[in-house]
Design a protein around this motif. Sequence first.
Motif, PDB file in Angstrom:
ATOM      1  N   HIS A  42       0.595  -1.704  -0.186  1.00 31.51           N
ATOM      2  CA  HIS A  42      -0.323  -0.005  -0.001  1.00 31.51           C
ATOM      3  C   HIS A  42       0.544   1.376   0.031  1.00 31.51           C
ATOM      4  O   HIS A  42       2.080   1.631  -0.437  1.00 31.51           O
ATOM      5  CB  HIS A  42      -1.017   0.350   1.364  1.00 31.51           C
ATOM      6  N   GLU A  57      -2.205   0.742   7.886  1.00 30.82           N
ATOM      7  CA  GLU A  57      -1.506  -0.083   7.398  1.00 30.82           C
ATOM      8  C   GLU A  57      -0.095   0.033   6.448  1.00 30.82           C
ATOM      9  O   GLU A  57       1.386   0.070   7.342  1.00 30.82           O
ATOM     10  CB  GLU A  57      -2.376  -1.745   6.067  1.00 30.82           C
ATOM     11  N   HIS A 110       3.067  -6.861   4.352  1.00 33.72           N
ATOM     12  CA  HIS A 110       1.236  -6.395   4.452  1.00 33.72           C
ATOM     13  C   HIS A 110       1.149  -6.833   6.503  1.00 33.72           C
ATOM     14  O   HIS A 110       1.670  -7.829   6.885  1.00 33.72           O
ATOM     15  CB  HIS A 110       0.933  -7.194   3.771  1.00 33.72           C
ATOM     16  N   ALA A 111      -0.125  -6.055   6.191  1.00 34.63           N
ATOM     17  CA  ALA A 111      -1.199  -6.035   8.122  1.00 34.63           C
ATOM     18  C   ALA A 111      -2.172  -6.796   7.313  1.00 34.63           C
ATOM     19  O   ALA A 111      -2.781  -6.227   6.623  1.00 34.63           O
ATOM     20  CB  ALA A 111      -1.233  -5.391   8.804  1.00 34.63           C
TER      21      ALA A 111
HETATM   22 ZN   LIG Z   1      -2.015  -5.272   2.772  1.00 34.77          ZN
END
Ligand SMILES: [Zn+2]
Length: 440
Positions: A42, A57, A110-111
């Motif tokens: 992102h 995130e 990522h989260a």
């Molecule tokens: Zn993500």
Amino acid sequence: MDAGEVQLTMRKLWVTLCAATCAMMVAAAPASAFKVVVDAGHGGRDPGAVSAGGLQEKYVNLDIAQRLRTELQKRGYEVAMTRDTDVYLSLAERVEFTNEQNADIFVSVHANSHPSTSAKGSMVLYYDAAYPQSDYPSSAEMTTWSDVSKMLARQTLDGVVAKAGTENDGLVPSAVYVVRMGTIPSVLVETAFLSNRSDAALLADAAVRQAMAEGIAAGIAEYAALPFPDIMNHWAKESIMRLKEKGIVNGINHYFYPDRPLTRAQFAAILDRTFHFEEPAADPNGSCQKLANADKGSAKPASGVTVTSNVYGGSGNCSPVPASFRDLPVTYWAYETLMKAAKLRYMDGYADGTIRPDQPITRAEAAALLDRIVGSKLPQTTKSFADVPADMWASKAIGRLYAAGIIGGVSDTQFAPSRSITRAEISAMMDRYVNGSQKP
Ligand SMILES: [Zn+2]
């Protein structure tokens, strides 16, 4: 100056230039540094998941990615970041960037988020060819890297769970774009769930983010320590490793590419490293007769594989060896080996003045070339494969190598003579020759 002299002069020039600069280049940039593309998911106008407390995130991902970079660099790895600031990048841009890096692996950070706030823990996504999704086809490369990506995913997940103490949610075969469309082994780490209260607290804690980065780095280090990750589950693994120990086969950077076709130059290099050929006498054409006659040679040496110039099989081709080949520049990586191979007549050029170094070699050609060198010392037996008729040009070579247990068919009755030989198949063949004859 004739063409041969020009060639020689160019070569001398290259050697002189290289003496001045190559040592420096080698010292400054070791080709062997393991390189990782780190992708913070992102960014910019795309915040990704957001926790109940408002933690975005994109910031969590970038912080862990930057810490991961530091940990990897501490280990001597090279790192390229898809983003190092809060900017938006499309998925395609991330993959395009990665493809330009000539890196060994891709790791996206990522989260996670889930409608059920009880979902928590770490998972790692990778593309698995055993679970294809017709609406989301992978790149051709990612299909071949499937097992290797899974191995990387396993190491990465074990690392992060061990270091950060998160719940282990396992490996996830996935069709997400960044693990499906690239050209190198790729994984996406979902560190923890921003949608879960306790996981979000972990992600908000810099010490935990640091532990996650260290865990991912530790997992990558396990993977990077494998000699060739792409042969760990391969049928030819033992042969490849034995030949690597002896310095007879090499990888291409950190992989072996066992199922890629072997090229003529690669095979010449393997033969040269196996037999330690000496440079032929100044007048190779004068020794042609001797080389051709050597086919009546005596017993195979009892041990060791060093062959001296009086026992080469040779092709029996006594036309003059060209001073150069028009598709073999002096700067080509195997220039000397191929020139030597031509002079020793175990590999001939073509009538059009080429030697075609990058052309894949067929199974019949590989058998014929090895047979030129060792065939005279093998039992003169024949073996008929349904697709190798007795009058085929390579049938005697294939028969001798088969009888000696050096080469096998693709089945009991088929040899597939005109198929390209793979790097794994050549390793198995040379291993049987070098390390004792075992029936294939
Ligand atoms: Zn993500």
